[in-house]
Design an enzyme around this catalytic site. Structure first.
Site, mmCIF file in Angstrom:
data_model
loop_
_atom_site.group_PDB
_atom_site.id
_atom_site.type_symbol
_atom_site.label_atom_id
_atom_site.label_comp_id
_atom_site.label_asym_id
_atom_site.label_seq_id
_atom_site.Cartn_x
_atom_site.Cartn_y
_atom_site.Cartn_z
ATOM 1 N N GLU A 175 0.973 -1.255 0.055
ATOM 2 C CA GLU A 175 0.226 -0.138 0.082
ATOM 3 C C GLU A 175 0.953 1.080 0.086
ATOM 4 O O GLU A 175 2.038 1.235 0.490
ATOM 5 C CB GLU A 175 -0.877 0.174 1.102
ATOM 6 N N CYS A 229 3.473 8.509 0.832
ATOM 7 C CA CYS A 229 4.097 7.462 1.785
ATOM 8 C C CYS A 229 4.495 6.133 1.281
ATOM 9 O O CYS A 229 3.425 5.659 0.824
ATOM 10 C CB CYS A 229 3.205 7.475 3.154
ATOM 11 N N CYS A 276 5.916 -6.775 7.423
ATOM 12 C CA CYS A 276 7.177 -6.601 8.344
ATOM 13 C C CYS A 276 7.534 -7.390 9.569
ATOM 14 O O CYS A 276 6.492 -8.086 10.012
ATOM 15 C CB CYS A 276 6.927 -5.196 9.059
ATOM 16 N N CYS A 286 5.921 -4.672 15.809
ATOM 17 C CA CYS A 286 5.297 -3.741 16.965
ATOM 18 C C CYS A 286 3.871 -4.126 17.132
ATOM 19 O O CYS A 286 3.071 -4.337 16.234
ATOM 20 C CB CYS A 286 5.387 -2.324 16.248
ATOM 21 N N CYS A 295 0.832 -2.364 15.701
ATOM 22 C CA CYS A 295 0.794 -2.189 13.957
ATOM 23 C C CYS A 295 0.200 -3.147 13.225
ATOM 24 O O CYS A 295 0.503 -4.105 13.345
ATOM 25 C CB CYS A 295 2.226 -1.629 13.736
ATOM 26 N N CYS A 355 -1.146 6.310 9.999
ATOM 27 C CA CYS A 355 0.199 5.626 10.290
ATOM 28 C C CYS A 355 -0.254 4.379 11.068
ATOM 29 O O CYS A 355 -0.968 4.311 12.046
ATOM 30 C CB CYS A 355 0.535 6.743 11.343
#
Ligand code: SF4
Length: 331
Positions: free
Chosen positions: A80, A93, A100, A104, A107, A320
């Site tokens: 994305e 962005c 990932c 975290c 997230c 975010c």
């Protein structure tokens, strides 16, 4: 490109022309490259492929005009990319990985695990797509989409150099920001290599116990390791670091947290972005407006500037920490 076209028996300048056609002019077909000789064009058509990535879907936020692009990669995976038009700037962005590995806890991307790294071409291609759709010129580029950019260091730096190159996008280095969750060796490497791109570091907590509980990377390099690496970077580069601090209700938003954050950030040439959380993960919530103001007020009188950044596009999960793609593996 120069080396590669030379290996085909062509003069080096043809490599620069090819690079310009792809990255500056955004050609999506070799036949558009009118200053290349016909035999080279037919060789390129037989042996190379353009358009390895395509726009699969665009979702536009009703609230703020932010658009989220779902980009399909050559192997059927998705990433994305987000376009954020604001009054004075238009930011893109970019994603650097599919998923990932950093995990975290707050997230959405972290929940996917790491599927693979993107190539520099796949990273830069995201900007090509967005540039063709954006109604206004792109002013800022941030590597803050899916993935930990410094976990894919070489390809990210290569992509940033392509975006910055005069024959490519000619985008100013100081308008390109690379973000990291705190990979200390790569921060030091970034400093040693003297890159002019801006650096942002996700801090997100003011004590090691809290940071380790929400960002497992802190168990490997804790806040004191991170501060030393940031000091090393600012000293070597003479550039300011941006600390990102995602504000999570009742986790890292107390006055005591603000005071500890102040002590940490006072040790580094930096500014601090406070980002009220966009709710995606179970167990985490955005603090009330009152708690957010109380936190920011407690930072008053710091040696560093503080801004509150309200993430845009939360109605389309483009804000975010909200990027994740459920569509992986679709053909
Ligand atoms: S916040 Fe960044 S580094 Fe952490 S899991 Fe999400 S994408 Fe990865």
């Amino acid at each position: 490109m120069e080396k590669w076209v030379t290996s085909l028996g062509e003069p080096a300048f043809r490599g620069r022309q090819l690079f310009q056609w792809i990255w500056e002019k955004g050609a999506r077909d070799f036949s558009e490259m009118t200053n290349l000789p016909k035999p080279l064009i037919s060789q390129l058509e037989k042996t190379c492929e353009l358009n390895l990535t395509t726009i699969h879907q665009i979702q536009k936020s009703e609230l703020q005009g932010t658009s989220k692009f779902l980009i399909r990669l050559g192997d059927g995976k998705f990433v994305e990319t987000v376009l954020i038009p604001e009054e004075k700037r238009v930011t893109v962005c970019l994603s650097s990985q599919v998923g990932c590995a950093l995990d975290c806890d707050f997230c959405a991307t972290g929940k996917m695990g790491l599927l693979r790294n993107l190539t520099s071409g796949e990273i830069a291609d995201q900007l090509l797509h967005v540039r063709q759709v954006s109604e206004r010129p792109i002013t800022n580029i941030v590597f803050m989409g899916m993935g930990e950019p410094f976990h894919n260091y070489e390809q990210v730096i290569r992509a940033a150099n392509m975006l910055n190159d005069d024959l490519g996008f000619s985008h100013g280095a100081r308008k390109i920001t690379i973000s990291t969750s705190g990979l200390v060796p790569q921060i030091r490497r970034f400093a040693d290599e003297g890159h002019r791109f801006k650096l942002a570091v996700s801090l997100n907590a003011s004590d090691n116990d809290t940071r380790s509980s929400i960002m497992p990377v802190n168990k490997r390099w804790d806040i004191s390791d991170l501060v030393k690496a940031c000091q090393y970077y600012t000293k070597a580069s003479k550039n300011m670091i941006t600390f990102e601090y995602v504000l999570l209700d009742n986790i890292n938003d107390s006055i005591q947290d603000a005071k500890r954050l102040q002590m940490i950030a006072n040790q580094v040439f930096c500014k601090v972005n406070v980002i009220p959380y966009n709710e995606v993960a179970e167990g985490y919530a955005r603090p009330s407006k009152k708690r957010i103001s109380r936190f920011v007020e407690a930072l008053e009188g710091s040696q560093f500037p503080v801004t509150i950044r309200w993430s845009q596009g939360d109605d389309i999960d483009a804000a975010c920490g909200q990027l994740s793609t459920a569509a992986q593996g679709e053909s």
